[in-house]
Scaffold this active site. Structure first.
Site, mmCIF file in Angstrom:
data_model
loop_
_atom_site.group_PDB
_atom_site.id
_atom_site.type_symbol
_atom_site.label_atom_id
_atom_site.label_comp_id
_atom_site.label_asym_id
_atom_site.label_seq_id
_atom_site.Cartn_x
_atom_site.Cartn_y
_atom_site.Cartn_z
ATOM 1 N N LYS A 143 63.002 117.657 18.493
ATOM 2 C CA LYS A 143 62.010 118.198 19.420
ATOM 3 C C LYS A 143 60.690 118.292 18.694
ATOM 4 C CE LYS A 143 64.231 117.756 23.188
ATOM 5 N NZ LYS A 143 63.740 116.659 24.320
ATOM 6 N N SER A 162 70.374 113.654 16.944
ATOM 7 C CA SER A 162 69.197 114.145 17.185
ATOM 8 C C SER A 162 69.004 115.676 16.940
ATOM 9 C CB SER A 162 68.869 113.798 18.909
ATOM 10 O OG SER A 162 70.094 114.324 19.461
ATOM 11 N N GLU A 200 58.639 123.665 29.157
ATOM 12 C CA GLU A 200 59.852 123.707 30.046
ATOM 13 C C GLU A 200 61.130 123.620 28.799
ATOM 14 O OE1 GLU A 200 58.490 120.936 29.851
ATOM 15 O OE2 GLU A 200 60.199 119.716 28.837
#
Lengths: 405, 270
Positions: free
Chosen positions: A98, A387, A120
């Site tokens: 991210k 990830s 969010e």
């Protein structure tokens, strides 16, 4: 940064953000101007050498890139087939892919003179990655998170607060990621003059799907170089989990023109794709419009968005990025779904065989890649996008085992 | 729709309710009593699971309607029922694109026309994406009503006005429906600017919560749209129809009083 894509026949999105019939801009009129501003900034800065140099420097020194491409020997022999490589996005600062996106978007926020950022979050990884870069840049930060997710991701909530962010509990609707997105959009429409909305995935109105993809494509570019160095050839298959789809898009994008590389996106089948409890928009959804885009969507026969389920908060979302919808329809990528149980198998396999605790999101990719590797057999190469790391999920795992941590 | 709106002495009053709130059987009666109390037209909200542009009051109304399973088809049936003895009062649907998308533009337009819908506002569909839906509606004589916002620049105002029909809807604040920070002077400046570029009537809505604010808006707007404050009357009655009747009749009446009566009832153009 702006390494040209290998594909010559792939030039998406168009200027209004369409990937074939998908994507576009479906927002209330108030947001049309900030989106136009963002589009201009995206077009200017992602070609600006000075901007790109700063981004590269941040990715290297702050995020810790490049992330390793690791040959998982014991996982390979566990599944008994193709060689399995793990792209270690879990080793990035804040523990997931991210941050690749947030370091880029915060630079755009700065260039646009915004003093406040909002985001969010579902699993909390994007919230943490946003709070992190906001702290570093000294910007005000508000994170919207569903009440349901706040409960199951308590550690990430506290991390965000430590980083100085205000975490707003969203009690509306299904109290998960989609409702957090609604609330962030409501904030943006209210504070549009001073606020930059850092969307965490390749979804939302144009230019977000393209912007986030381009910022995450560093994953695929590195993977391409690394696998060529290690194996002197491209992999046979790429496997990544898909909620909104940013880690998958980041891995896939630089390989789209390499037709010999198969691409598999793995959605959350929850308790089974034939039950009501899953989050597999591409595998089991229909075309719809939500959160600023047209894409596949989990909806009822009247066009109401339905509640989703996944053991992993980060995949618990009824929509999916429009480029994945396009890759599915065009046949360039395949989309499959793994259940909670299968994901747990992937989690334990990686943990016990490699000493790597994967996020429950990434565990879906491991689970499918194991089956795929077994089917493909030796002499083939599969790359899994690992990830994120699984520390945030330890409570969920413990609860499943009946243990109180 | 509102051929006679612009140039009228008084602004039109358009209250909003969410169809199916507090229950499906109440909607047609509520529409009728609002007209009797002084509404010139009715804006009927199509409930949606993810009402991104709405504040908490209309979000809750949408949720109440959805607990009764109210679909867009049900909403059209309510309009048809309302039409049985209100042939002329304009009805405008307001909602989000996805229910329309799933029904299909052509089918929606056909059924909306059969039910007697006069105009459609699709909150999350800017004109750039609206060509197909707009064409389907226009063919059947239904107006596509677009929003203009405080952030809409003059070029865009012209572009939107070119594509709009019926009236244009100026969003009177940066925020969601029912927000509490309306700035009347700023709204007036914007609306007067819009009127220099747009031949259509200009309605104003979002955050108009009381008769005095409605009266202020009516000085320069062609229509005043009141949503959350009306829905709050329904919510506070907690399902008691007698109380809903009383409180809506009083509230709509006080808005009408504040805006001023029009000389004759407004009729939809055929």
């Amino acid at each position: 940064m702006a390494i040209p894509n290998q594909a010559t026949d792939y030039d998406f999105p168009d200027e209004r953000g369409h990937f074939g019939p998908y994507g576009g801009i479906f927002v209330a009129e108030t947001l049309m101007r900030p989106l136009a501003e963002l589009r201009e900034a995206y077009e200017v800065f992602l070609k600006d050498p000075e901007f790109l140099a700063q981004l590269d420097s941040d990715l290297q020194h702050y995020v810790g890139r490049p992330s390793p491409l690791y040959f998982a020997e014991r996982l390979t022999s566990h599944y008994g087939g193709a060689k399995i490589y793990l792209k270690r996005e879990d080793l990035n600062h804040t523990g997931a892919h991210k941050i690749n996106n947030t370091v880029g978007q915060i630079l755009l926020a700065q260039r646009l003179g915004k003093r406040r950022v909002i985001a969010e979050t579902g699993a909390g990884q994007h919230g943490v990655a946003t709070a992190t870069v906001a702290a570093r840049m000294g910007l005000d930060c508000v994170i919207y998170m569903g009440a349901e997710d706040i409960q199951r991701q308590a550690i990430n909530v506290y991390r965000m607060k430590l980083l100085g962010a205000q975490v707003v509990t969203v009690e509306s609707g299904s109290r998960t990621l989609k409702d957090a997105l609604n609330e962030a959009l409501r904030d943006w429409v209210t504070n549009v003059e001073n606020t930059f909305y850092i969307i965490g995935t390749v979804a939302g109105p144009h230019p977000y799907p393209a912007l986030v993809r381009d910022l995450q494509a560093v994953i695929g570019r590195e993977t391409r170089e690394q696998i060529l160095a290690a194996e002197h050839r491209l992999p046979d298959a790429l496997v990544a989990c898909v909620g909104g789809g940013s880690n998958a898009m980041g891995l896939f994008y630089p390989f789209i023109g390499d037709r010999e590389v198969a691409m598999y996106g793995v959605e959350a089948a929850g308790e089974g794709i034939n039950t009501r409890y899953h989050a597999a928009s591409l595998c089991a959804g229909k075309v719809g419009v939500l959160h600023g885009q047209r894409s596949y969507l989990l909806e009822n026969e009247h066009g109401q968005v339905i509640e989703t389920h996944s053991i992993s908060a980060g995949l618990d979302y009824p929509g999916v990025g429009p480029e994945h919808a396009w890759l599915k329809d065009s046949g360039r990528a395949q989309y499959v779904a793994m259940t909670d149980e299968e994901a747990l198998e992937g989690f334990y396999s990686s943990t016990r065989k490699e000493g790597i605790l994967p996020a429950l999101e990434s565990s879906h990719a491991i689970a499918y890649a194991g089956k795929l590797a077994n089917k493909l057999g030796p002499n083939k190469i599969v790359v899994i996008n690992l990830s994120g790391r699984g520390d945030k999920d330890v409570h969920t795992i413990a609860a499943r085992e009946g243990i109180e941590v | 729709m509102f051929k006679e709106l612009r140039g009228e002495q008084r602004a039109a009053l358009i209250p909003y309710i969410t169809a199916g709130d507090p229950q499906p059987a109440a909607t047609v009666e509520i529409m009728r009593l609002m007209v009797e109390a002084g509404a010139d037209a009715v804006e009927l909200g199509v409930p949606f699971s993810d009402p991104m542009a709405d504040g908490p009051v209309i979000q809750r109304a949408s949720q109440r309607a959805l607990t009764h399973g109210v679909s867009i088809g049900d909403v059209l049936a309510m309009v048809a029922k309302f039409r049985e003895n209100q042939p002329d009062v304009p009805v405008i649907l307001m909602g989000y694109l996805n229910p329309v998308e799933v029904m299909g533009y052509e089918i929606f337009a056909k059924r909306a026309a059969e039910s007697g819908v006069d105009g459609v506002i699709t909150v999350d569909m800017p004109p750039e994406e609206a060509a197909d839906l707009s064409a389907a509606l226009t063919t059947r004589g239904i107006d596509s009503i677009y929003l203009l916002a405080p952030t809409t620049d003059p070029d865009r105002v012209r572009m939107i006005c070119d594509r709009a029909s019926g009236f244009v809807y100026y969003v009177s604040l940066r925020g969601v429906t029912g927000a509490g920070h309306i700035d009347v002077a700023e709204v007036e400046d914007h609306v007067r600017d819009i009127k220099t570029q747009c031949a259509l009537p200009v309605g104003v809505g979002f955050g108009i919560d009381s008769p005095p604010v409605a009266a202020e808006m009516s000085r320069f707007a062609d229509a005043v749209i009141v949503g959350s404050a009306v829905v709050r009357c329904i919510e506070q009655a907690d399902g008691d129809m007698q109380q809903i009747r009383q409180s809506l009749t009083d509230f709509i009446g006080s808005l009408r009083e504040a805006i001023g009566k029009r000389p004759q009832p407004l009729a939809a153009t055929p």
